[in-house]
Design a protein around this motif. Structure first.
Motif, PDB file in Angstrom:
ATOM      1  N   LEU A   1      -3.514   5.214   6.896  1.00 56.52           N
ATOM      2  CA  LEU A   1      -3.532   5.626   5.492  1.00 56.52           C
ATOM      3  C   LEU A   1      -4.796   5.150   4.786  1.00 56.52           C
ATOM      4  O   LEU A   1      -5.371   5.867   3.959  1.00 56.52           O
ATOM      5  CB  LEU A   1      -2.295   5.093   4.776  1.00 56.52           C
ATOM      6  N   ARG A   2      -5.234   3.951   5.107  1.00 59.26           N
ATOM      7  CA  ARG A   2      -6.460   3.427   4.491  1.00 59.26           C
ATOM      8  C   ARG A   2      -7.677   4.190   4.999  1.00 59.26           C
ATOM      9  O   ARG A   2      -8.593   4.499   4.229  1.00 59.26           O
ATOM     10  CB  ARG A   2      -6.597   1.943   4.795  1.00 59.26           C
TER      11      ARG A   2
ATOM     12  N   LEU B   1       1.740   4.456  -3.101  1.00 62.45           N
ATOM     13  CA  LEU B   1       1.517   5.899  -2.966  1.00 62.45           C
ATOM     14  C   LEU B   1       2.649   6.720  -3.576  1.00 62.45           C
ATOM     15  O   LEU B   1       2.511   7.930  -3.731  1.00 62.45           O
ATOM     16  CB  LEU B   1       1.352   6.272  -1.485  1.00 62.45           C
TER      17      LEU B   1
ATOM     18  N   GLY C   1      -2.449  15.632  -1.716  1.00 60.95           N
ATOM     19  CA  GLY C   1      -2.334  14.209  -1.986  1.00 60.95           C
ATOM     20  C   GLY C   1      -1.582  13.517  -0.867  1.00 60.95           C
ATOM     21  O   GLY C   1      -1.299  14.120   0.181  1.00 60.95           O
ATOM     22  N   PRO C   2      -1.233  12.242  -1.042  1.00 62.94           N
ATOM     23  CA  PRO C   2      -0.538  11.526   0.030  1.00 62.94           C
ATOM     24  C   PRO C   2       0.799  12.146   0.394  1.00 62.94           C
ATOM     25  O   PRO C   2       1.254  12.063   1.524  1.00 62.94           O
ATOM     26  CB  PRO C   2      -0.374  10.110  -0.532  1.00 62.94           C
TER      27      PRO C   2
ATOM     28  N   HIS D   1       0.831  -1.203   0.000  1.00 65.29           N
ATOM     29  CA  HIS D   1       0.000   0.000   0.000  1.00 65.29           C
ATOM     30  C   HIS D   1       0.869   1.259   0.000  1.00 65.29           C
ATOM     31  O   HIS D   1       0.644   2.192  -0.783  1.00 65.29           O
ATOM     32  CB  HIS D   1      -0.914   0.008   1.229  1.00 65.29           C
TER      33      HIS D   1
ATOM     34  N   TRP E   1      -1.248  12.577   3.480  1.00 65.53           N
ATOM     35  CA  TRP E   1      -2.385  13.380   3.027  1.00 65.53           C
ATOM     36  C   TRP E   1      -2.554  14.688   3.797  1.00 65.53           C
ATOM     37  O   TRP E   1      -3.521  15.419   3.590  1.00 65.53           O
ATOM     38  CB  TRP E   1      -3.693  12.574   3.094  1.00 65.53           C
TER      39      TRP E   1
ATOM     40  N   ILE F   1      -7.804   7.281   6.014  1.00 68.20           N
ATOM     41  CA  ILE F   1      -7.807   8.646   5.481  1.00 68.20           C
ATOM     42  C   ILE F   1      -8.505   8.698   4.125  1.00 68.20           C
ATOM     43  O   ILE F   1      -9.153   9.697   3.783  1.00 68.20           O
ATOM     44  CB  ILE F   1      -6.362   9.177   5.381  1.00 68.20           C
ATOM     45  N   ARG F   2      -8.395   7.627   3.353  1.00 61.68           N
ATOM     46  CA  ARG F   2      -9.016   7.605   2.023  1.00 61.68           C
ATOM     47  C   ARG F   2     -10.531   7.771   2.096  1.00 61.68           C
ATOM     48  O   ARG F   2     -11.181   8.124   1.113  1.00 61.68           O
ATOM     49  CB  ARG F   2      -8.669   6.301   1.306  1.00 61.68           C
ATOM     50  N   HIS F   3     -11.136   7.500   3.264  1.00 59.56           N
ATOM     51  CA  HIS F   3     -12.588   7.597   3.424  1.00 59.56           C
ATOM     52  C   HIS F   3     -13.021   8.939   4.001  1.00 59.56           C
ATOM     53  O   HIS F   3     -14.217   9.152   4.214  1.00 59.56           O
ATOM     54  CB  HIS F   3     -13.090   6.462   4.317  1.00 59.56           C
TER      55      HIS F   3
END
Length: 325
Positions: free
Chosen positions: A232-233, A27, A175-176, A23, A170, A235-237
């Motif tokens: 990190l996962r 990025l 972005g990341p 993952h 992020w 944060i994507r939501h």
């Protein structure tokens, strides 16, 4: 699991470690190679070791004034500006040149040229260590400096190391990481994930292909890596654009009172001079904590899931606190 067993990543491999590495590497597509480190300072040491493998005559690393990359190892403490911590002076006499946000790009590039010459020429320099957003001073690298820095790299072949601790995951709003949005790409990207894990992303030309040449027996731990991966996962939501907009609006009282605001996105540094402690105390009484950086600087680092209601509440508290100064 890893909470109890304390698995060090170099010695063991688990499905959790593999998923996290996949993952995090995804990025940074411009930097396909990844080393894991045991913490912040070890990312610096590891970056220097890889550069030394390619640049046999190098003996000097160059940083920027106000930069902070750690203060525990001799190398990290020698790149960091001593005014950013209260530990010890630099171990190696390595130069730090003026920040372009403070002196402008032409003067900053000329200072870099002078430092390279003083070091004995390009072959004597490991690399240039630059924070897109300074963790301790909050200065942001101007866009035109990146372009000029790329031209300097083309001329001297000195690698660029971008230290993204303050702008990773992020937090910058770009972005990341910040570096994919830049007009040039650094050769190495490092960042500290907190706890006992740091990350060193490399482009192919600075990667050391010999198996196990650059790893250590302590390459972070599974628990810290798993935490970063889950964050990190998650944060994507989040609805980061709305969070960033609400936070920007909450900072308006600072602008109205002409308080210098540095940083980017959800990582900000306030320059209040002799009023810093008073504002910090005022906000602390209202349930808001700012991180003291010394020299009249305070770090304002909200959570990534800051709600619009919390941002509005903070704005009101900030306005009241400023009026009480």
């Amino acid at each position: 699991g890893p909470t109890l067993t304390k698995i060090t990543i170099c010695n063991y491999i688990t499905p959790t470690i593999v998923r996290a590495v996949e993952h995090i590497t995804a990025l940074t597509p411009n930097h396909p190679h990844l080393y894991l480190a045991n913490g912040r300072d070890e990312t610096v040491d590891l970056a220097l070791r890889t550069l030394k493998w390619h640049r046999k005559d190098a003996a000097v690393a160059i940083g920027l004034e106000g930069g902070y990359v750690g203060h525990t190892t001799a190398a990290a403490r020698s790149i960091s500006d001593p005014t950013t911590h209260a530990q010890a002076p630099a171990y190696f006499p390595w130069p730090r040149t003026p920040h372009p946000a403070r002196v402008g790009t032409p003067a900053a590039i000329q200072a870099l040229r002078d430092a390279i010459q003083h070091a004995g020429g390009p072959d004597r320099v490991f690399g240039l260590f630059v924070e897109p957003v300074q963790e301790r001073f909050g200065h942001v690298i101007p866009q035109d400096f990146w372009t000029a820095l790329g031209a300097l790299r083309d001329e001297t072949r000195i690698p660029i190391v971008a230290v993204e601790t303050a702008s990773a995951a992020w937090r910058s709003g770009l972005g990341p990481f910040v570096h994919p949005t830049l007009p040039i790409q650094p050769d190495i990207v490092t960042w500290f994930g907190g706890g006992q894990v740091g990350f060193v992303h490399l482009q192919t030309q600075v990667f050391v292909p010999n198996p196990l040449t650059m790893v250590s027996t302590w390459a972070g731990d599974e628990l810290s890596l798993m935490r970063v991966h889950h964050q990190l996962r998650a944060i994507r939501h989040l609805d980061l654009p709305d969070t960033l907009a609400a936070f920007e609006d909450a900072l308006e009282p600072l602008r109205e009172h002409n308080i210098e605001l540095r940083g980017l996105g959800l990582y900000r540094v306030l320059n209040l001079g002799d009023k810093a402690n008073r504002l910090r105390d005022e906000l602390r009484h209202q349930g808001v904590r700012l991180y003291p950086l010394g020299q009249g600087l305070l770090a304002l680092i909200p959570p990534l899931d800051l709600s619009a209601a919390d941002a509005a509440s903070f704005k009101n508290r900030l306005e009241k606190s400023i009026k009480n100064l």
